[in-house]
Design a protein around this motif. Sequence first.
Motif, PDB file in Angstrom:
ATOM      1  N   ALA A   1      -0.297   2.949  -0.558  1.00 40.52           N
ATOM      2  CA  ALA A   1       0.578   4.107  -0.475  1.00 40.52           C
ATOM      3  C   ALA A   1       0.016   5.073   0.546  1.00 40.52           C
ATOM      4  O   ALA A   1      -1.136   4.957   0.963  1.00 40.52           O
ATOM      5  CB  ALA A   1       0.691   4.780  -1.846  1.00 40.52           C
ATOM      6  N   GLU A   2       0.818   6.044   0.928  1.00 47.48           N
ATOM      7  CA  GLU A   2       0.366   7.048   1.886  1.00 47.48           C
ATOM      8  C   GLU A   2      -0.589   8.026   1.209  1.00 47.48           C
ATOM      9  O   GLU A   2      -0.552   8.219   0.003  1.00 47.48           O
ATOM     10  CB  GLU A   2       1.570   7.769   2.473  1.00 47.48           C
ATOM     11  CG  GLU A   2       2.433   6.860   3.327  1.00 47.48           C
ATOM     12  CD  GLU A   2       3.613   7.578   3.931  1.00 47.48           C
ATOM     13  OE1 GLU A   2       3.611   8.809   3.996  1.00 47.48           O
ATOM     14  OE2 GLU A   2       4.547   6.877   4.343  1.00 47.48           O
TER      15      GLU A   2
ATOM     16  N   ALA B   1      -1.287  -2.161  12.117  1.00 48.92           N
ATOM     17  CA  ALA B   1      -0.006  -1.468  11.963  1.00 48.92           C
ATOM     18  C   ALA B   1       0.091  -0.784  10.597  1.00 48.92           C
ATOM     19  O   ALA B   1       0.577   0.353  10.490  1.00 48.92           O
ATOM     20  CB  ALA B   1       1.144  -2.453  12.154  1.00 48.92           C
ATOM     21  N   LYS B   2      -0.380  -1.463   9.551  1.00 46.56           N
ATOM     22  CA  LYS B   2      -0.317  -0.892   8.202  1.00 46.56           C
ATOM     23  C   LYS B   2      -1.170   0.368   8.089  1.00 46.56           C
ATOM     24  O   LYS B   2      -0.727   1.376   7.537  1.00 46.56           O
ATOM     25  CB  LYS B   2      -0.778  -1.923   7.166  1.00 46.56           C
ATOM     26  CG  LYS B   2      -0.673  -1.439   5.725  1.00 46.56           C
ATOM     27  CD  LYS B   2      -1.141  -2.481   4.740  1.00 46.56           C
ATOM     28  CE  LYS B   2      -0.053  -3.502   4.542  1.00 46.56           C
ATOM     29  NZ  LYS B   2      -0.352  -4.446   3.444  1.00 46.56           N
ATOM     30  N   THR B   3      -2.392   0.324   8.617  1.00 50.87           N
ATOM     31  CA  THR B   3      -3.249   1.512   8.525  1.00 50.87           C
ATOM     32  C   THR B   3      -2.709   2.651   9.382  1.00 50.87           C
ATOM     33  O   THR B   3      -2.817   3.812   9.001  1.00 50.87           O
ATOM     34  CB  THR B   3      -4.715   1.201   8.890  1.00 50.87           C
ATOM     35  OG1 THR B   3      -4.769   0.622  10.177  1.00 50.87           O
ATOM     36  CG2 THR B   3      -5.351   0.282   7.878  1.00 50.87           C
TER      37      THR B   3
ATOM     38  N   ARG C   1      -2.225   5.720   7.077  1.00 54.85           N
ATOM     39  CA  ARG C   1      -3.246   6.714   7.415  1.00 54.85           C
ATOM     40  C   ARG C   1      -4.216   7.055   6.274  1.00 54.85           C
ATOM     41  O   ARG C   1      -4.427   8.218   5.942  1.00 54.85           O
ATOM     42  CB  ARG C   1      -2.599   8.003   7.930  1.00 54.85           C
ATOM     43  CG  ARG C   1      -1.637   7.842   9.080  1.00 54.85           C
ATOM     44  CD  ARG C   1      -2.226   7.388  10.355  1.00 54.85           C
ATOM     45  NE  ARG C   1      -3.220   8.334  10.835  1.00 54.85           N
ATOM     46  CZ  ARG C   1      -4.062   8.090  11.803  1.00 54.85           C
ATOM     47  NH1 ARG C   1      -4.045   6.930  12.397  1.00 54.85           N
ATOM     48  NH2 ARG C   1      -4.927   8.975  12.197  1.00 54.85           N
ATOM     49  N   PRO C   2      -4.849   6.032   5.663  1.00 58.66           N
ATOM     50  CA  PRO C   2      -5.882   6.360   4.672  1.00 58.66           C
ATOM     51  C   PRO C   2      -7.062   7.027   5.386  1.00 58.66           C
ATOM     52  O   PRO C   2      -7.207   6.902   6.602  1.00 58.66           O
ATOM     53  CB  PRO C   2      -6.281   4.989   4.121  1.00 58.66           C
ATOM     54  CG  PRO C   2      -5.992   4.043   5.243  1.00 58.66           C
ATOM     55  CD  PRO C   2      -4.771   4.594   5.930  1.00 58.66           C
TER      56      PRO C   2
ATOM     57  N   VAL D   1      -9.303   1.226  13.227  1.00 56.39           N
ATOM     58  CA  VAL D   1      -8.203   0.280  13.036  1.00 56.39           C
ATOM     59  C   VAL D   1      -6.966   1.107  12.689  1.00 56.39           C
ATOM     60  O   VAL D   1      -6.947   1.784  11.666  1.00 56.39           O
ATOM     61  CB  VAL D   1      -8.512  -0.752  11.933  1.00 56.39           C
ATOM     62  CG1 VAL D   1      -7.284  -1.578  11.598  1.00 56.39           C
ATOM     63  CG2 VAL D   1      -9.662  -1.659  12.365  1.00 56.39           C
ATOM     64  N   GLY D   2      -5.999   1.096  13.587  1.00 55.73           N
ATOM     65  CA  GLY D   2      -4.810   1.919  13.377  1.00 55.73           C
ATOM     66  C   GLY D   2      -5.136   3.398  13.377  1.00 55.73           C
ATOM     67  O   GLY D   2      -4.479   4.182  12.710  1.00 55.73           O
TER      68      GLY D   2
END
Length: 163
Positions: free
Chosen positions: A3-4, A90-92, A96-97, A126-127
């Motif tokens: 989740a964000e 792309a997911k990170t 944006r954790p 990464v991202g």
Amino acid sequence: MAAEGLRVLFCGINPGLLSAATGHHFARPGNRFWPALHASGFTPRRLLPEEERELLTYGLGITNVVARATARADELTRAEFAEGGRLLEAKTARLRPKWLAVLGVTAYRAAFDAPGAAVGPQERLVGGVPVWLLPNPSGLNAHYTPSALAEKFGELRAASAED
């Protein structure tokens, strides 16, 4: 499960056969992810794999580098790791954790073409997200005792609390 607004997004290598069958991350009884997460202070009690959604209440998420289930991670191809790294990037970038925690040195090296990577914080983002490389918590990884694994998780917990 991600989740964000996460403090840490944990990223396993790929689902094992039991995890794929149950639909829960790190479901194999000998896997040390859940004990290390608790022993390091990320969670107030040891969660069961089927309670993984509770991670969100602690600002934690979980995903994998590669989606394909295998009995052993060494069954995955370099192409699968490279594609998984691209998708994880792309997911990170989207989620944006504060930290991306990759669980497995070999998987990280293969997914991000980082042959010299070692456990701990990485220089590479990464991202756009800082990466902390953790040992693979599989019971097959004899290089780390449960207490040493918890210690490595604890280093990330301390760093993520400082942010």
